[in-house]
Design an enzyme around this catalytic site. Structure first.
Site, PDB file in Angstrom:
ATOM      1  N   HIS A 226      -6.296 -11.027   9.141  1.00  0.00           N
ATOM      2  CA  HIS A 226      -5.603  -9.747   8.970  1.00  0.00           C
ATOM      3  C   HIS A 226      -5.673  -9.015  10.311  1.00  0.00           C
ATOM      4  O   HIS A 226      -6.742  -8.912  10.913  1.00  0.00           O
ATOM      5  CB  HIS A 226      -6.260  -8.911   7.867  1.00  0.00           C
ATOM      6  CG  HIS A 226      -5.800  -7.486   7.892  1.00  0.00           C
ATOM      7  ND1 HIS A 226      -4.456  -7.156   7.827  1.00  0.00           N
ATOM      8  CD2 HIS A 226      -6.472  -6.311   8.018  1.00  0.00           C
ATOM      9  CE1 HIS A 226      -4.332  -5.840   7.905  1.00  0.00           C
ATOM     10  NE2 HIS A 226      -5.537  -5.302   8.019  1.00  0.00           N
TER      11      HIS A 226
ATOM     12  N   CYS B  17      -4.549  -3.704   2.277  1.00  0.00           N
ATOM     13  CA  CYS B  17      -3.955  -4.853   2.971  1.00  0.00           C
ATOM     14  C   CYS B  17      -4.209  -6.165   2.254  1.00  0.00           C
ATOM     15  O   CYS B  17      -3.599  -7.181   2.583  1.00  0.00           O
ATOM     16  CB  CYS B  17      -4.495  -4.955   4.388  1.00  0.00           C
ATOM     17  SG  CYS B  17      -4.264  -3.466   5.330  1.00  0.00           S
TER      18      CYS B  17
ATOM     19  N   GLU C 255       0.847  -1.190   0.000  1.00  0.00           N
ATOM     20  CA  GLU C 255       0.000   0.000   0.000  1.00  0.00           C
ATOM     21  C   GLU C 255       0.882   1.239   0.000  1.00  0.00           C
ATOM     22  O   GLU C 255       0.451   2.318  -0.374  1.00  0.00           O
ATOM     23  CB  GLU C 255      -0.896  -0.015   1.259  1.00  0.00           C
ATOM     24  CG  GLU C 255      -1.995   1.043   1.307  1.00  0.00           C
ATOM     25  CD  GLU C 255      -1.534   2.383   1.900  1.00  0.00           C
ATOM     26  OE1 GLU C 255      -2.332   3.324   1.850  1.00  0.00           O
ATOM     27  OE2 GLU C 255      -0.406   2.497   2.419  1.00  0.00           O
TER      28      GLU C 255
HETATM   29  P1  HMG Z   1     -10.590   4.900  19.172  1.00  0.00           P
HETATM   30  O1  HMG Z   1     -11.636   5.921  19.036  1.00  0.00           O
HETATM   31  O2  HMG Z   1      -9.199   5.367  19.358  1.00  0.00           O
HETATM   32  O3  HMG Z   1     -10.833   3.932  20.388  1.00  0.00           O
HETATM   33  O4  HMG Z   1     -10.663   4.041  17.859  1.00  0.00           O
HETATM   34  P2  HMG Z   1     -12.197   3.548  21.161  1.00  0.00           P
HETATM   35  O5  HMG Z   1     -12.598   4.648  22.044  1.00  0.00           O
HETATM   36  O6  HMG Z   1     -13.206   2.962  20.209  1.00  0.00           O
HETATM   37  O7  HMG Z   1     -11.615   2.380  22.060  1.00  0.00           O
HETATM   38  C1  HMG Z   1     -11.118   1.229  21.477  1.00  0.00           C
HETATM   39  C2  HMG Z   1     -11.483   0.051  22.369  1.00  0.00           C
HETATM   40  O8  HMG Z   1     -10.791   0.218  23.613  1.00  0.00           O
HETATM   41  C3  HMG Z   1     -12.976  -0.022  22.734  1.00  0.00           C
HETATM   42  O9  HMG Z   1     -13.306  -1.405  22.821  1.00  0.00           O
HETATM   43  C4  HMG Z   1     -13.024   0.603  24.125  1.00  0.00           C
HETATM   44  O10 HMG Z   1     -14.111   0.149  24.923  1.00  0.00           O
HETATM   45  C5  HMG Z   1     -11.698   0.128  24.699  1.00  0.00           C
HETATM   46  P3  HMG Z   1     -14.416  -2.021  21.820  1.00  0.00           P
HETATM   47  O11 HMG Z   1     -15.674  -1.283  22.061  1.00  0.00           O
HETATM   48  O12 HMG Z   1     -13.882  -1.786  20.416  1.00  0.00           O
HETATM   49  O13 HMG Z   1     -14.452  -3.462  22.188  1.00  0.00           O
HETATM   50  N1  HMG Z   1     -11.174   0.968  25.783  1.00  0.00           N
HETATM   51  C6  HMG Z   1     -10.573   0.472  26.878  1.00  0.00           C
HETATM   52  N2  HMG Z   1     -10.339  -0.780  27.299  1.00  0.00           N
HETATM   53  C7  HMG Z   1      -9.687  -0.941  28.490  1.00  0.00           C
HETATM   54  N3  HMG Z   1      -9.286   0.096  29.278  1.00  0.00           N
HETATM   55  C8  HMG Z   1      -9.503   1.357  28.897  1.00  0.00           C
HETATM   56  C9  HMG Z   1     -10.181   1.601  27.653  1.00  0.00           C
HETATM   57  N4  HMG Z   1     -10.539   2.722  26.992  1.00  0.00           N
HETATM   58  C10 HMG Z   1     -11.149   2.325  25.839  1.00  0.00           C
HETATM   59  N5  HMG Z   1      -9.096   2.385  29.679  1.00  0.00           N
HETATM   60  C11 HMG Z   1     -10.229   2.525  16.133  1.00  0.00           C
HETATM   61  C12 HMG Z   1     -10.440   2.663  17.622  1.00  0.00           C
HETATM   62  C13 HMG Z   1     -10.157   1.057  15.761  1.00  0.00           C
HETATM   63  C14 HMG Z   1     -11.397   3.155  15.374  1.00  0.00           C
HETATM   64  C15 HMG Z   1      -8.888   3.248  15.776  1.00  0.00           C
HETATM   65  O14 HMG Z   1      -7.811   2.545  16.337  1.00  0.00           O
HETATM   66  C16 HMG Z   1      -8.634   3.405  14.286  1.00  0.00           C
HETATM   67  O15 HMG Z   1      -9.143   4.303  13.628  1.00  0.00           O
HETATM   68  N6  HMG Z   1      -7.752   2.512  13.700  1.00  0.00           N
HETATM   69  C17 HMG Z   1      -7.421   2.560  12.267  1.00  0.00           C
HETATM   70  C18 HMG Z   1      -8.440   1.827  11.425  1.00  0.00           C
HETATM   71  C19 HMG Z   1      -8.369   0.341  11.579  1.00  0.00           C
HETATM   72  O16 HMG Z   1      -7.373  -0.235  11.983  1.00  0.00           O
HETATM   73  N7  HMG Z   1      -9.471  -0.359  11.196  1.00  0.00           N
HETATM   74  C20 HMG Z   1      -9.527  -1.810  11.275  1.00  0.00           C
HETATM   75  C21 HMG Z   1     -10.427  -2.410  10.205  1.00  0.00           C
HETATM   76  S1  HMG Z   1      -9.972  -1.866   8.573  1.00  0.00           S
HETATM   77  C22 HMG Z   1      -8.531  -2.786   8.205  1.00  0.00           C
HETATM   78  O17 HMG Z   1      -8.192  -3.696   8.916  1.00  0.00           O
HETATM   79  C23 HMG Z   1      -7.736  -2.368   7.006  1.00  0.00           C
HETATM   80  C24 HMG Z   1      -6.467  -1.594   7.308  1.00  0.00           C
HETATM   81  O18 HMG Z   1      -5.477  -2.470   7.841  1.00  0.00           O
HETATM   82  C25 HMG Z   1      -5.959  -0.878   6.045  1.00  0.00           C
HETATM   83  C26 HMG Z   1      -5.767  -1.652   4.756  1.00  0.00           C
HETATM   84  O19 HMG Z   1      -6.635  -2.408   4.309  1.00  0.00           O
HETATM   85  O20 HMG Z   1      -4.710  -1.382   4.094  1.00  0.00           O
HETATM   86  C27 HMG Z   1      -6.682  -0.501   8.334  1.00  0.00           C
END
Ligand code: HMG
Length: 392
Positions: A235, A113, A81
């Site tokens: 993945h 990916c 990518e």
């Molecule tokens: P965010 O807003 O930073 O985090 O985004 P959040 O507030 O949603 O919290 C994440 C999790 O942590 C939640 O759990 C919270 O409850 C928990 P969930 O509801 O998901 O089960 N949490 C805690 N747990 C324990 N103690 C605490 C605590 N606080 C919160 N104190 C987001 C998360 C994934 C959206 C962000 O990381 C992001 O934007 N990541 C990038 C996108 C991504 O990786 N997407 C994955 C699917 S797409 C894909 O895999 C393709 C990709 O690899 C690219 C390609 O294809 O080339 C990305």
């Protein structure tokens, strides 16, 4: 009889540096548990300015080439990518850096990916059509998001090299797979940007829906069921995503499974990714290395692979581990690379981050890393690479 084709050798590379998510959390005034538990990540590998997807790819491929006659490689399929040129393929750069013979094809393959799995399937089919060919598949990526966005904590980098051949020594890829495409905007990077844009929460939903769709197609195409699979590789943009994926598949297939069974089928494949972070096209296969390096007695077991590339294309396929596979693993190199990385302060990470932005004028890079290949500079808009003194 069906010709057996699959992964004959596999080795991965990552960078010499990492940013701890504990350091990251402190900098952002967040609770470390949000990252350690919430998304299941502890560190992310960070590439210095003189490391890119080409040097990582060459570092991944070199130990494979040392074990074969490089003249046997008929093609290089390079999945990425984060390629470095809009025209010349990353495969051609690596071909030169590795000193491969001219009688070889070299192309780059893209779909976020998913490209690594696409390259692997294309290589398997090429070898099935002509079993004397050997294809070097490389998946190499540096995951970069804008600072202070939700994606920043899910950066990382790594490259995997796989030799695809007839009568493979590690994994036989089984015929048939399930695949799924849907034109969506969950993660994308227009040509003028060096960092990806992402609709984070939406992307996780699209990932999980694609898994259901690809699985259903896989079942229809192959007749294999959940119970036929011993270990699952997904993945891994962050390890909690793989946990969610497995839970989704258990539910979708109406399988009864307790958490010990879930762990036994999935945890070994997540150990390295928790330390490396997202490596886009390489991430699924670093997960496979993690499974093989950390889970003994895999001979004759069936391993499944779910590849997801935003945008989106997904594929579910499976393979059978070959008896004696453990004699060909490069576990020591994988573990040494992860363990010898140096920690960065947040400021050092920022310096690397900004110095890796593509310069528009000539530049000579300082020596930052000890790997076998370096990006030495850019002159007249041409990238210059070199083998280093550490190249054995
Ligand atoms: P965010 O807003 O930073 O985090 O985004 P959040 O507030 O949603 O919290 C994440 C999790 O942590 C939640 O759990 C919270 O409850 C928990 P969930 O509801 O998901 O089960 N949490 C805690 N747990 C324990 N103690 C605490 C605590 N606080 C919160 N104190 C987001 C998360 C994934 C959206 C962000 O990381 C992001 O934007 N990541 C990038 C996108 C991504 O990786 N997407 C994955 C699917 S797409 C894909 O895999 C393709 C990709 O690899 C690219 C390609 O294809 O080339 C990305």
């Amino acid at each position: 009889m069906n010709q057996k084709v699959g992964i004959d050798l596999i080795h991965f590379a990552t960078s010499d540096f990492f940013l701890g998510l504990d350091v990251y959390a402190a900098q952002k005034n967040e609770d470390y548990d949000k990252f350690k538990i919430g998304i299941g990540q502890e560190k992310m590998s960070i590439a210095p300015p003189d490391e890119d997807v080409i040097t990582l790819a060459a570092k991944a491929a070199q130990p494979i080439l040392a074990q074969i006659n490089p003249a046997e490689i008929s093609s290089i399929y390079f999945a990425t990518e984060s390629g470095v040129d809009q025209s010349k393929s990353a495969a051609a750069f690596v071909h030169g850096l590795l000193g491969l013979p001219n009688r070889c094809r070299a192309i780059e393959i893209k779909h976020a990916c998913y490209a690594g799995a696409a390259a692997l399937q294309m290589a398997v089919n090429a070898v099935k059509a002509n079993p004397s060919e050997k294809v070097l598949v490389i998946a190499s990526d540096i995951a970069r998001y804008d600072l202070d966005t939700s994606g920043e904590a899910t950066q990382g980098c790594g490259a995997v090299a796989m030799l695809i051949a007839a009568n493979p020594r590690i994994l036989e890829i089984e015929p048939g797979s399930g695949y799924f495409t849907e034109d969506v905007m969950d993660f994308w990077r227009p040509n003028y940007r060096e960092t990806a844009l992402v609709d984070g929460k939406y992307s996780t939903k699209v990932y999980l829906n694609s898994l259901k769709q690809a699985w259903t197609h896989f079942e229809e195409n192959t007749g294999r069921t959940f119970a036929d699979i011993d270990y699952f590789c997904y993945h891994i943009p962050f390890t909690k995503m793989a946990e969610k994926a497995h839970k989704q598949l258990v539910k979708h297939t109406k399988t009864k499974q307790d958490s010990a069974q879930t762990q036994a089928q999935t945890i070994a494949s997540q150990i390295y990714n928790r330390e490396i972070g997202n490596s886009y096209s390489a991430s699924l296969f670093i997960g496979f290395c993690s499974l093989m390096d950390n889970q003994p007695d895999l001979a004759d077991k069936r391993v499944s692979f779910f590849s997801y590339g935003s945008g989106c294309v997904a594929e579910f396929f499976s393979g059978k581990m070959v008896a004696g596979y453990e004699n060909y693993l490069m576990t020591a190199s994988h573990q040494q690379q992860i363990n010898q990385r140096k920690p960065l302060t947040y400021q050092q990470y920022l310096d690397f981050y900004h110095n890796s932005e593509c310069p528009k004028q000539d530049i000579e890079f300082e020596v930052y890393h000890q790997g076998p290949f370096r990006l030495t500079g850019i002159q007249d808009q041409k990238r210059n690479y070199a083998r280093t003194a550490n190249n054995s």
